[in-house]
Design a protein around this motif. Structure first.
Motif, PDB file in Angstrom:
ATOM      1  N   LEU A  99     -11.493  -2.365   3.465  1.00  0.00           N
ATOM      2  CA  LEU A  99     -11.077  -3.754   3.352  1.00  0.00           C
ATOM      3  C   LEU A  99     -10.548  -4.069   1.949  1.00  0.00           C
ATOM      4  N   SER A 100     -11.091  -3.416   0.942  1.00  0.00           N
ATOM      5  CA  SER A 100     -10.658  -3.682  -0.426  1.00  0.00           C
ATOM      6  C   SER A 100      -9.189  -3.315  -0.617  1.00  0.00           C
ATOM      7  N   MET A 101      -8.767  -2.212  -0.028  1.00  0.00           N
ATOM      8  CA  MET A 101      -7.365  -1.811  -0.169  1.00  0.00           C
ATOM      9  C   MET A 101      -6.452  -2.759   0.590  1.00  0.00           C
ATOM     10  N   ASN A 102      -6.839  -3.123   1.811  1.00  0.00           N
ATOM     11  CA  ASN A 102      -5.999  -4.019   2.612  1.00  0.00           C
ATOM     12  C   ASN A 102      -5.884  -5.397   1.960  1.00  0.00           C
ATOM     13  N   GLY A 104      -6.116  -5.874  -1.208  1.00  0.00           N
ATOM     14  CA  GLY A 104      -5.280  -5.657  -2.380  1.00  0.00           C
ATOM     15  C   GLY A 104      -3.798  -5.664  -2.061  1.00  0.00           C
ATOM     16  N   LEU A 105      -3.440  -5.342  -0.815  1.00  0.00           N
ATOM     17  CA  LEU A 105      -2.052  -5.449  -0.393  1.00  0.00           C
ATOM     18  C   LEU A 105      -1.726  -6.858   0.102  1.00  0.00           C
ATOM     19  N   ALA A 106      -2.650  -7.463   0.826  1.00  0.00           N
ATOM     20  CA  ALA A 106      -2.364  -8.742   1.477  1.00  0.00           C
ATOM     21  C   ALA A 106      -2.296  -9.895   0.484  1.00  0.00           C
ATOM     22  N   ILE A 107      -3.256  -9.975  -0.440  1.00  0.00           N
ATOM     23  CA  ILE A 107      -3.325 -11.137  -1.331  1.00  0.00           C
ATOM     24  C   ILE A 107      -2.105 -11.247  -2.255  1.00  0.00           C
ATOM     25  N   PRO A 108      -1.697 -10.195  -2.971  1.00  0.00           N
ATOM     26  CA  PRO A 108      -0.521 -10.362  -3.846  1.00  0.00           C
ATOM     27  C   PRO A 108       0.767 -10.689  -3.082  1.00  0.00           C
ATOM     28  N   LEU A 109       0.977 -10.057  -1.926  1.00  0.00           N
ATOM     29  CA  LEU A 109       2.199 -10.320  -1.169  1.00  0.00           C
ATOM     30  C   LEU A 109       2.199 -11.730  -0.590  1.00  0.00           C
ATOM     31  N   ARG A 153      -4.988 -16.915   5.480  1.00  0.00           N
ATOM     32  CA  ARG A 153      -3.957 -15.976   5.918  1.00  0.00           C
ATOM     33  C   ARG A 153      -4.108 -14.579   5.336  1.00  0.00           C
ATOM     34  N   PRO A 154      -4.281 -14.404   4.014  1.00  0.00           N
ATOM     35  CA  PRO A 154      -4.448 -13.028   3.516  1.00  0.00           C
ATOM     36  C   PRO A 154      -5.710 -12.361   4.022  1.00  0.00           C
ATOM     37  N   ALA A 163     -10.235  -3.966  10.887  1.00  0.00           N
ATOM     38  CA  ALA A 163     -11.050  -3.968  12.099  1.00  0.00           C
ATOM     39  C   ALA A 163     -10.442  -3.102  13.197  1.00  0.00           C
ATOM     40  N   ASN A 164      -9.133  -3.184  13.396  1.00  0.00           N
ATOM     41  CA  ASN A 164      -8.503  -2.411  14.458  1.00  0.00           C
ATOM     42  C   ASN A 164      -8.609  -0.915  14.210  1.00  0.00           C
TER      43      ASN A 164
END
Length: 227
Positions: A99-102, A104-109, A153-154, A163-164
């Motif tokens: 989750l930390s990596m995801n 890290g991608l979702a929040i900045p974008l 949203r992020p 989760a998937n």
């Protein structure tokens, strides 16, 4: 069993050397290769067709100003796709199950799309927090609800991807363990379970591809509201 099913999400090592280095040999085979031929080979033709189709689908909801994000969105989709597919190989783990990596991608974008909207069209971006025609008494409540949904949203992007992939990998681990346990005593049942395992593996490959596309598509939809 003394091992936890969640151990599969750790990077396997031998003598302190990550075995994922062996799996990294495969991805270069699907990367573009330069050629001096006027007509490219079949692999480059298929890659070009897939790139054009993916770009068309991602940029469909965006206007011309949003087309500047084509390289970022396409690179993100292929990055997630490579990580998801790489995690299905032996001696590897899936980084996108963390989750930390995801996040890290979702929040900045996601934050970049919000800041672009605030800079280019602040009135319209803030207008999304209050639907048109809202009764006066409901204005404070709706603003709070819309603000919460904006900041969720992020989190939804990262949790959905995590989760998937985690659920699919755990299910494959459970069924494969059942095959090994049942094979010595119940051969027929183990054979049927193995067929189910093969079908589930195919489904997990499809999920790995779809989740990379869904992550990027939702990001493009968030960008649509701010360009």
């Amino acid at each position: 069993m003394s091992l936890s099913f969640f151990d599969q999400f750790l990077s396997p090592q031998i003598l302190g050397i990550p075995l994922i280095l062996l799996a990294l040999i495969l991805p270069p085979t699907i990367i573009f290769t330069t050629t001096n031929r006027l007509t490219p080979n079949r692999l480059i033709t298929i890659q070009t067709w897939f790139l054009l189709m993916a770009t068309k689908q991602l940029l469909l909801p965006l206007n011309k100003q949003g087309h500047k994000w084509a390289t970022i969105l396409l690179s993100l989709m292929f990055f997630l796709l490579s990580l998801n597919m790489l995690g299905l190989l032996p001696y590897t783990f899936t980084p996108t199950t963390q989750l930390s990596m995801n996040m890290g991608l979702a929040i900045p974008l996601w934050l970049a799309t919000v800041l672009i909207g605030m800079r280019n069209q602040p009135t319209m971006s803030l207008g999304h927090l209050l639907p048109e025609g809202t009764p006066t008494l409901l204005i404070p409540v709706l603003i709070i609800i819309e603000t919460i949904s904006l900041f969720i949203r992020p989190l939804a992007l990262g949790v959905r991807l995590t989760a998937n992939l985690t659920a699919g990998h755990l299910l494959i681990q459970l069924i494969s363990t059942a095959v090994f346990v049942l094979l010595p005593t119940m051969t027929m049942t183990a054979s049927i379970t193995f067929i189910v395992l093969l079908l589930l593996t195919g489904l997990e490959i499809a999920v790995a591809m779809i989740q990379a596309y869904v992550f990027t598509l939702l990001l493009s939809l968030y960008l649509q509201e701010n360009v």
